[in-house]
Structure formats: structure tokens, C-alpha cells
Design a protein around this motif. Structure first.
Motif, PDB file in Angstrom:
ATOM      1  N   LEU A 174       0.830  -1.208   0.000  1.00  0.00           N
ATOM      2  CA  LEU A 174       0.000   0.000   0.000  1.00  0.00           C
ATOM      3  C   LEU A 174       0.859   1.250   0.000  1.00  0.00           C
ATOM      4  O   LEU A 174       0.567   2.221  -0.716  1.00  0.00           O
ATOM      5  CB  LEU A 174      -0.917  -0.020   1.220  1.00  0.00           C
ATOM      6  CG  LEU A 174      -1.910   1.143   1.340  1.00  0.00           C
ATOM      7  CD1 LEU A 174      -2.866   1.162   0.153  1.00  0.00           C
ATOM      8  CD2 LEU A 174      -2.690   1.053   2.642  1.00  0.00           C
ATOM      9  N   MET A 175       1.953   1.261   0.777  1.00  0.00           N
ATOM     10  CA  MET A 175       2.829   2.427   0.815  1.00  0.00           C
ATOM     11  C   MET A 175       3.550   2.630  -0.506  1.00  0.00           C
ATOM     12  O   MET A 175       3.751   3.768  -0.945  1.00  0.00           O
ATOM     13  CB  MET A 175       3.831   2.291   1.959  1.00  0.00           C
ATOM     14  CG  MET A 175       3.226   2.578   3.326  1.00  0.00           C
ATOM     15  SD  MET A 175       4.420   2.374   4.677  1.00  0.00           S
ATOM     16  CE  MET A 175       5.643   3.593   4.237  1.00  0.00           C
ATOM     17  N   ILE A 176       3.942   1.539  -1.153  1.00  0.00           N
ATOM     18  CA  ILE A 176       4.585   1.678  -2.459  1.00  0.00           C
ATOM     19  C   ILE A 176       3.623   2.287  -3.469  1.00  0.00           C
ATOM     20  O   ILE A 176       4.021   3.060  -4.347  1.00  0.00           O
ATOM     21  CB  ILE A 176       5.098   0.308  -2.951  1.00  0.00           C
ATOM     22  CG1 ILE A 176       6.248  -0.177  -2.062  1.00  0.00           C
ATOM     23  CG2 ILE A 176       5.586   0.395  -4.404  1.00  0.00           C
ATOM     24  CD1 ILE A 176       6.717  -1.580  -2.378  1.00  0.00           C
ATOM     25  N   SER A 177       2.326   1.980  -3.325  1.00  0.00           N
ATOM     26  CA  SER A 177       1.318   2.568  -4.224  1.00  0.00           C
ATOM     27  C   SER A 177       0.987   4.007  -3.847  1.00  0.00           C
ATOM     28  O   SER A 177       0.167   4.643  -4.503  1.00  0.00           O
ATOM     29  CB  SER A 177       0.034   1.730  -4.210  1.00  0.00           C
ATOM     30  OG  SER A 177      -0.663   1.867  -2.988  1.00  0.00           O
ATOM     31  N   GLY A 178       1.621   4.511  -2.780  1.00  0.00           N
ATOM     32  CA  GLY A 178       1.477   5.920  -2.429  1.00  0.00           C
ATOM     33  C   GLY A 178       0.442   6.227  -1.370  1.00  0.00           C
ATOM     34  O   GLY A 178       0.068   7.396  -1.206  1.00  0.00           O
ATOM     35  N   GLU A 179      -0.030   5.223  -0.615  1.00  0.00           N
ATOM     36  CA  GLU A 179      -1.076   5.448   0.376  1.00  0.00           C
ATOM     37  C   GLU A 179      -0.689   4.852   1.725  1.00  0.00           C
ATOM     38  O   GLU A 179       0.249   4.058   1.831  1.00  0.00           O
ATOM     39  CB  GLU A 179      -2.403   4.833  -0.099  1.00  0.00           C
ATOM     40  CG  GLU A 179      -2.853   5.285  -1.479  1.00  0.00           C
ATOM     41  CD  GLU A 179      -3.203   6.757  -1.574  1.00  0.00           C
ATOM     42  OE1 GLU A 179      -3.385   7.404  -0.514  1.00  0.00           O
ATOM     43  OE2 GLU A 179      -3.286   7.288  -2.686  1.00  0.00           O
ATOM     44  N   PHE A 180      -1.445   5.239   2.763  1.00  0.00           N
ATOM     45  CA  PHE A 180      -1.286   4.708   4.117  1.00  0.00           C
ATOM     46  C   PHE A 180      -2.615   4.138   4.598  1.00  0.00           C
ATOM     47  O   PHE A 180      -3.680   4.541   4.130  1.00  0.00           O
ATOM     48  CB  PHE A 180      -0.858   5.815   5.101  1.00  0.00           C
ATOM     49  CG  PHE A 180       0.535   6.313   4.908  1.00  0.00           C
ATOM     50  CD1 PHE A 180       1.596   5.722   5.569  1.00  0.00           C
ATOM     51  CD2 PHE A 180       0.789   7.391   4.088  1.00  0.00           C
ATOM     52  CE1 PHE A 180       2.891   6.190   5.407  1.00  0.00           C
ATOM     53  CE2 PHE A 180       2.070   7.878   3.908  1.00  0.00           C
ATOM     54  CZ  PHE A 180       3.130   7.267   4.574  1.00  0.00           C
ATOM     55  N   MET A 202      -5.027  -2.450  -3.210  1.00  0.00           N
ATOM     56  CA  MET A 202      -4.037  -2.504  -2.137  1.00  0.00           C
ATOM     57  C   MET A 202      -4.676  -2.266  -0.770  1.00  0.00           C
ATOM     58  O   MET A 202      -4.235  -2.846   0.237  1.00  0.00           O
ATOM     59  CB  MET A 202      -2.929  -1.476  -2.390  1.00  0.00           C
ATOM     60  CG  MET A 202      -2.031  -1.816  -3.580  1.00  0.00           C
ATOM     61  SD  MET A 202      -1.221  -3.439  -3.412  1.00  0.00           S
ATOM     62  CE  MET A 202      -2.337  -4.511  -4.326  1.00  0.00           C
ATOM     63  N   PHE A 203      -5.698  -1.427  -0.697  1.00  0.00           N
ATOM     64  CA  PHE A 203      -6.433  -1.270   0.559  1.00  0.00           C
ATOM     65  C   PHE A 203      -7.133  -2.574   0.935  1.00  0.00           C
ATOM     66  O   PHE A 203      -7.163  -2.965   2.108  1.00  0.00           O
ATOM     67  CB  PHE A 203      -7.454  -0.138   0.443  1.00  0.00           C
ATOM     68  CG  PHE A 203      -6.894   1.237   0.699  1.00  0.00           C
ATOM     69  CD1 PHE A 203      -6.642   1.665   1.994  1.00  0.00           C
ATOM     70  CD2 PHE A 203      -6.617   2.093  -0.354  1.00  0.00           C
ATOM     71  CE1 PHE A 203      -6.123   2.925   2.237  1.00  0.00           C
ATOM     72  CE2 PHE A 203      -6.105   3.361  -0.120  1.00  0.00           C
ATOM     73  CZ  PHE A 203      -5.849   3.783   1.177  1.00  0.00           C
TER      74      PHE A 203
END
Length: 373
Positions: A77-83, A268-269
Motif C-alpha cells: 500500500l505504501m509503495i502505491s502511495g497510500e497509508f 491494495m487497501f
């Protein structure tokens, strides 16, 4: 007669420098160095305490596996730009739902587990959908879900049982085929043979006489290994993995290149929620109970594992193997402080220090990659 122009021979020093630089910017570098230093430290300070005996190895392997399961989802998820800051609350929520459906409502364990997975993954998808549709930072949306899910978990537990801890899971899980997938052990026969051969210590008295102190590999560890391998293959060997990097690196450029950025981020979420539910189910099967306060601060521990593993907070760069190494460092240090006789509260001091060092290192690596000063 024409003569061919020959290019000058390449300077070997340039080639070596380029190869070294490529190795230096590998996201796993920090995790590899950190794991090496941690193991050396505890080999010198806690070797005689039993930390590296079979039972000691099992202890810190279980703790590391717990971190690794949620770190895999957080990493992608972080690699895709989110938290996702709702991971910890999702763990408590999933455990309570399983307990209510089985203990209070009498559902078969397998049906309760499947229902809980579906529900939690829908909530994970809702997280992602709200982030995409509102344009709000995922930090804000998932922070809201952190409180919503924690509140719903406590409310559901109190309304149905008047308690925040629900027991009786072991009785409901006995003989259930799906419960064994999350709460059983593998290679029990092999470890019994190790015990019979004298390679592993066995109990000397009581009803467990002759049984090895380590009688198998818990499914929690199996799930951690499976998810790490799955995440690594997905990220490095598939087109979808390239999409994950692209979505986190430059979402607008990725869209212009035909990458379904919204679908990638929502997926990813969903996967992060899946990992949290795996963690919760394994924990419920291990303890035989569910608690409304389970999973507290796990979201931050997952993010720290990923950062130690080399992922950039800005997205577009990271490694599942690095996140797994970060989780290993956590597990070894948490248990190693106990074996070394060090005050356990210093573990949180370690978390803060290692997070600060990891962020500084990652910032330096980002500047190397982008050429910033």
C-alpha cells in the motif's frame, strides 16, 4: 577505403562505481544491515540465555511473523502511495466478529471466518474508494476509520456479551477444517522425530513427557512466509507490480500511460485488510479468545517495519523482502531484550531511534535516486 571509428574502452572504475551505486540504492539494504547488526548484538549478549535454542527461536519467530503479516500489506500500500492507519482497529474488529458469530450466534467456525474476511475486505475497499472519490489524504480517511472501527468493535462486544473479551473460541474451533488453517501446526511428525533423536529437548515429566519443546511450525509463521513470497512475486514478477510502483511514483503520469491507478490503490487497501484479518484470525485461534482492544498500535508497527525495510514515505519505492526484514528486526529485538535481561520498556525507545535512522537513510537514498540536493 574507410576506417571504422572505435569507441574508447570503458573505464572499469566507472563500471564498478555504477554497480556499487545500484547495490547501494537497493531498498533491502537497510533491512539487511539492521538484521545483521541485531543478530550479532544478541549473539554476543544473549546467546547463553536460550534465545537461540529451539524454543527461543520459536518465540521470536512468532513475534516476527506477526509483524511480517501486516507489514506485507502495509508495504504494498505504501509503495502505491497510500497509508492505512486503521489496520490495528481492523485486527480487533475481525477478532470480535469471529467470536460473536461463533460463540454468541452459533455459526460454524469456517463460515464465521469466511464472513469476517469478506466483511473486512469490503471495509478495506471502502477505505480506498473514499480516498479516491474524495481526494482526501489516506492518512485522514484511515485515521477516521481507526476510531470508527475501534468504537464499533467495543460497542458490538458490550451489546452482545456485556464484556470486551469473548472466550470459548477453542471449543468452537475444535475439528473445524478452516480453523486448522489459521491455528494449527505443520511438520509435527518431523519435530517429534527430532525429539526422539535427541536433537531437540523434550519434556521430562508430566503428561507431556517425551514431547519436544517445539512440536511443530505454527500456521502464523506459515502465513507470514506465504504472504511475503506472494507479495514479492506480485511486486517484482508481474505487470500489476509495475502498476503498483507507477501508481505510487507518479499517479498522473501512470494514468496517462494507461495504468488503472484507482483500481490499483483500492486493491491494495483490500489486500491490507486481508492481511489484518489473517493476523486477527491466527491470534484468535492461538489465544482462544477475542478482545476489543487487540491490535492497538499495530498500524504504526507495520509502517515502521516497512520504513526500516527501505520503502519511501512518498511512495513508488520499496521491497516486500525489506519489510519482512524490518519485521524480523522487530521480533528479534522485542524478545532479545527479554532474554538479555534488559528492561522491556526500552523496546519503544528502540522503535523511535530505528524509525528516525530509517527515515534519514531513506531520505538520503531518495536524493541519490532523484539527484536532489
Amino acid at each position: 577505403m574507410t576506417s571504422e571509428t572505435q569507441s574508447p574502452p570503458q573505464d572499469e572504475r566507472i563500471k564498478e562505481q555504477s554497480s556499487f551505486r545500484q547495490w547501494l540504492i537497493r531498498p533491502e539494504l537497510g533491512g539487511i544491515c539492521g538484521a545483521f547488526l541485531v543478530f550479532v548484538f544478541f549473539l554476543l549478549t544473549a546467546f547463553d540465555s536460550g534465545m537461540f535454542a529451539p524454543s527461543g527461536v520459536l518465540n521470536w519467530s512468532i513475534v516476527s511473523a506477526q509483524f511480517a503479516i501486516i507489514a506485507v500489506g502495509a508495504c504494498l500500500l505504501m509503495i502505491s502511495g497510500e497509508f492505512d492507519l486503521s489496520v490495528g482497529s481492523m485486527i480487533g474488529f475481525a477478532g470480535i466478529i469471529i467470536a460473536i458469530l461463533t460463540v454468541q450466534m452459533g455459526w460454524p467456525m469456517w463460515m464465521a471466518i469466511i464472513t469476517t474476511f469478506v466483511l473486512c475486505m469490503i471495509l478495506g475497499g471502502l477505505n480506498g474508494w473514499l480516498v479516491i472519490k474524495t481526494g482526501l489524504p489516506s492518512f485522514i480517511v484511515t485515521l477516521a476509520f481507526l476510531y470508527i472501527l475501534r468504537g464499533l468493535t467495543i460497542f458490538a462486544a458490550i451489546v452482545t456479551t456485556r464484556k470486551t473479551i469473548i472466550g470459548g473460541i477453542h471449543d468452537k474451533a475444535e475439528g473445524d477444517w478452516l480453523a486448522a488453517v489459521f491455528g494449527g501446526k505443520i511438520l509435527t511428525g518431523l519435530f517429534q522425530w527430532f525429539g526422539d533423536m535427541g536433537w531437540i529437548e523434550t519434556f521430562e515429566r508430566g503428561t507431556r513427557k517425551g514431547q519436544p519443546v517445539v512440536d511443530g511450525v505454527p500456521m502464523l509463521i506459515v502465513w507470514a512466509i506465504f504472504l511475503v513470497v506472494l507479495g514479492h512475486i506480485l511486486l517484482t514478477k508481474t505487470k500489476f507490480g509495475n502498476w503498483i510502483y507507477a501508481a505510487g511514483g507518479d499517479a498522473e503520469a501512470a494514468r496517462n500511460s494507461g495504468v488503472p491507478v484507482n483500481r490499483v490503490k483500492i486493491s491494495m487497501f483490500v489486500f491490507t485488510a486481508f492481511c489484518a484479518t489473517v493476523f486477527a484470525t491466527c491470534q484468535v485461534m492461538e489465544f482462544g479468545s477475542a478482545g476489543a482492544d487487540r491490535g492497538l498500535l499495530k498500524e504504526f508497527e507495520a509502517i515502521i517495519s516497512v520504513v526500516i525495510g527501505g520503502a519511501l514515505l512518498t511512495g513508488g519505492y520499496g521491497s516486500v523482502i525489506g519489510a519482512a526484514l524490518g519485521a524480523l528486526i522487530f521480533g528479534v529485538v522485542q524478545q532479545g531484550l527479554f532474554f538479555a535481561g534488559v528492561e522491556s520498556s526500552l523496546f519503544r525507545v528502540f522503535l523511535g531511534v530505528i524509525l528516525l535512522l530509517a527515515v534519514i537513510l531513506n531520505t538520503y537514498i531518495r536524493r541519490m535516486i532523484t539527484g536532489e540536493r
